[in-house]
Design a protein around this motif. Structure first.
Motif, short mmCIF file in Angstrom:
data_model
loop_
_atom_site.label_atom_id
_atom_site.label_comp_id
_atom_site.label_asym_id
_atom_site.label_seq_id
_atom_site.Cartn_x
_atom_site.Cartn_y
_atom_site.Cartn_z
N SER A 212 43.66 40.69 37.44
CA SER A 212 42.28 41.07 37.52
C SER A 212 41.73 41.20 39.04
CB SER A 212 41.43 39.94 36.72
OG SER A 212 41.82 39.66 35.45
N GLU A 217 40.47 51.63 37.31
CA GLU A 217 39.99 51.60 35.90
C GLU A 217 41.05 51.68 34.87
OE1 GLU A 217 37.04 51.20 33.20
OE2 GLU A 217 37.01 50.98 35.62
N ARG A 219 43.25 48.93 31.61
CA ARG A 219 42.97 47.83 30.43
C ARG A 219 44.35 47.39 30.54
NH1 ARG A 219 38.82 49.20 31.63
NH2 ARG A 219 37.05 49.82 30.22
N ARG A 246 38.35 44.21 31.52
CA ARG A 246 39.62 45.09 31.58
C ARG A 246 40.78 44.53 30.74
NH1 ARG A 246 40.46 46.50 37.92
NH2 ARG A 246 40.30 44.14 37.93
N ASP A 389 37.30 47.34 22.96
CA ASP A 389 37.37 46.17 23.74
C ASP A 389 38.44 45.24 23.15
OD1 ASP A 389 35.78 47.25 25.91
OD2 ASP A 389 34.18 46.00 25.31
#
Length: 429
Positions: A212, A217, A219, A246, A389
């Motif tokens: 993290s 950008e 995921r 993310r 998400d």
């Protein structure tokens, strides 16, 4: 030499393929796309199910015929020779055998003038094979398992728990993102055991927190965690997931059966009630989380009541995705010595399982219809595909020019048991 590599199976195998290719090209060999033009043919095998194994043996026979015609060399790598070397040698007695743990030493088999057998040894830590599936990069963080499930042959192929260091994994993620990856999939046989062999404790939450801190950008999808290994890290993992948008709000927690009797026969170290409580706790602590699970249909000792209980808990817990398969007898496993469920019964239960999974998949997704939601674009296959998400896939319609790694707003117009269909409204960055 010219080397052809053909790989089957899971993300760990694909990573091993990438590692083998990297090692070979570093040593001056070239990778070719056609086995008929190769000096050495490598088949990287899978043995997780009986039908897979049978397909592997047919492929080995076919490739053996090809290399004999060309006076080339055949190397059989992966889980099949590691778990069942006798079957491989019966099919191709002159072939070299290389276990998954020896992937970084594949050059020994390729460069040797004779037959090589490398089935011993432990994986070299921090040699991570980086590969892409379009813009998605599965990254193995560990292999091996601390469980001892009665039905599993993979533990014979990848016996020892070997975790890569946090630093090596973070570096691999950083490299993948720099090369254009928009989705990182942390993979392994059981991510709940990550770090036990290396740090003396379960370190998945710490790894997620470290990832993290990276810029970009992208995921992150967290891979499979067995239920017995999740409780000790649950609170920390929840905090890590909730602290960074993310990280997909998604967990893969295999149930395998809704019957305590069958779970005991499988040598799974939890009860149905314990599993139910775990899932409810996860759902309470992570907003709109989606849960994937695995089910084995027709494992020895499963009667009609056991199977009905499995259907009931699928309906009760409303899994976002259920990966299910009929029980497959695997040699050298405890389950192989148990009385088998008749094939016709397994097939009938598989059909009923499919009906339930489709019914629940549609129910879980229908609640999103009519909503306008952020979708992160990760794939292109005739049309753009993105993820909510919580990792639910969305087929994107309209919106003009899109690109990998952008977020868009989409109006969800339709749900299927497998995905959502949405119309793009506009960019969000």
């Amino acid at each position: 030499m010219r080397v052809y590599v053909e790989t089957y199976g899971c993300a760990l195998n694909r990573s091993d393929e990438a590692l083998m290719k990297h090692v070979l090209t570093e040593r001056g060999h070239s990778i070719v796309a056609d086995p008929s033009s190769a000096d050495v043919v490598i088949i990287n095998t899978c043995t997780v199910r009986l039908d897979t194994e049978q397909h592997m043996l047919k492929k080995i026979t076919s490739l053996r015929r090809l290399v004999q015609e060309r006076n080339a060399k055949l190397v059989i790598a992966g889980c099949l020779p590691a778990a069942q070397p006798y079957k491989v040698l019966k099919t191709a007695p002159e072939a070299s055998l290389v276990s998954p743990q020896n992937s970084s030493r594949i050059h020994v088999a390729v460069e040797s003038s004779g037959k090589v057998v490398m089935l011993d040894g432990v994986r070299e830590r921090d040699r991570i094979g980086l590969f892409f599936e379009n813009r998605i990069a599965p990254i193995p963080i560990q292999e091996g398992c601390l469980s001892n499930c009665s039905f599993c042959i993979t533990r014979h192929a990848r016996r020892v728990l070997v975790s890569h260091t946090v630093e090596a994994i973070v570096k691999s993620v950083e490299t993948a993102v720099r090369m254009g990856a928009v989705e990182i999939q942390l993979t392994g046989m059981d991510l709940g055991t990550y770090g036990v062999d290396l740090y003396g404790k379960r370190c998945l939450p710490e790894l997620v927190r470290r990832i993290s801190t990276l810029q970009g950008e992208f995921r992150v999808r967290i891979g499979m965690i067995n239920p017995e290994h999740l409780p000790p890290i649950l609170d920390e993992l929840v905090e890590a997931v909730n602290s960074d948008r993310r990280i997909y709000r998604f967990l893969h927690i295999p149930l395998q059966s809704g019957s305590d009797k069958v779970l005991k026969a499988m040598n799974r170290k939890y009860t149905v009630d314990e599993y139910r409580g775990l899932i409810k706790e996860v759902k309470r602590k992570i907003s709109d989380v989606s849960i994937a699970t695995d089910i084995i249909v027709g494992h020895p000792s499963e009667d009609e009541e056991d199977f009905e209980n499995t259907l009931k808990i699928i309906k009760e817990l409303e899994f976002e995705r259920v990966h299910f398969a009929g029980y497959s007898v695997r040699p050298n496993t405890l389950s192989a010595g148990m009385p088998n469920i008749p094939t016709r019964v397994r097939k009938e239960r598989m059909l009923r399982m499919l009906e339930t999974v489709e019914e629940m998949g549609l129910k879980v997704r229908e609640k999103y219809v009519g909503s306008t939601l952020p979708v992160f674009v990760t794939e292109y296959s005739n049309t753009w595909v993105g993820r909510l998400d919580n990792y639910i896939p969305v087929i994107l319609l309209g919106g003009g020019l899109l690109d990998y790694g952008v977020s868009v707003e989409a109006v969800i117009e339709k749900a299927t048991f497998y995905d959502l269909r949405g119309r793009v409204r506009g960019g969000m960055g």
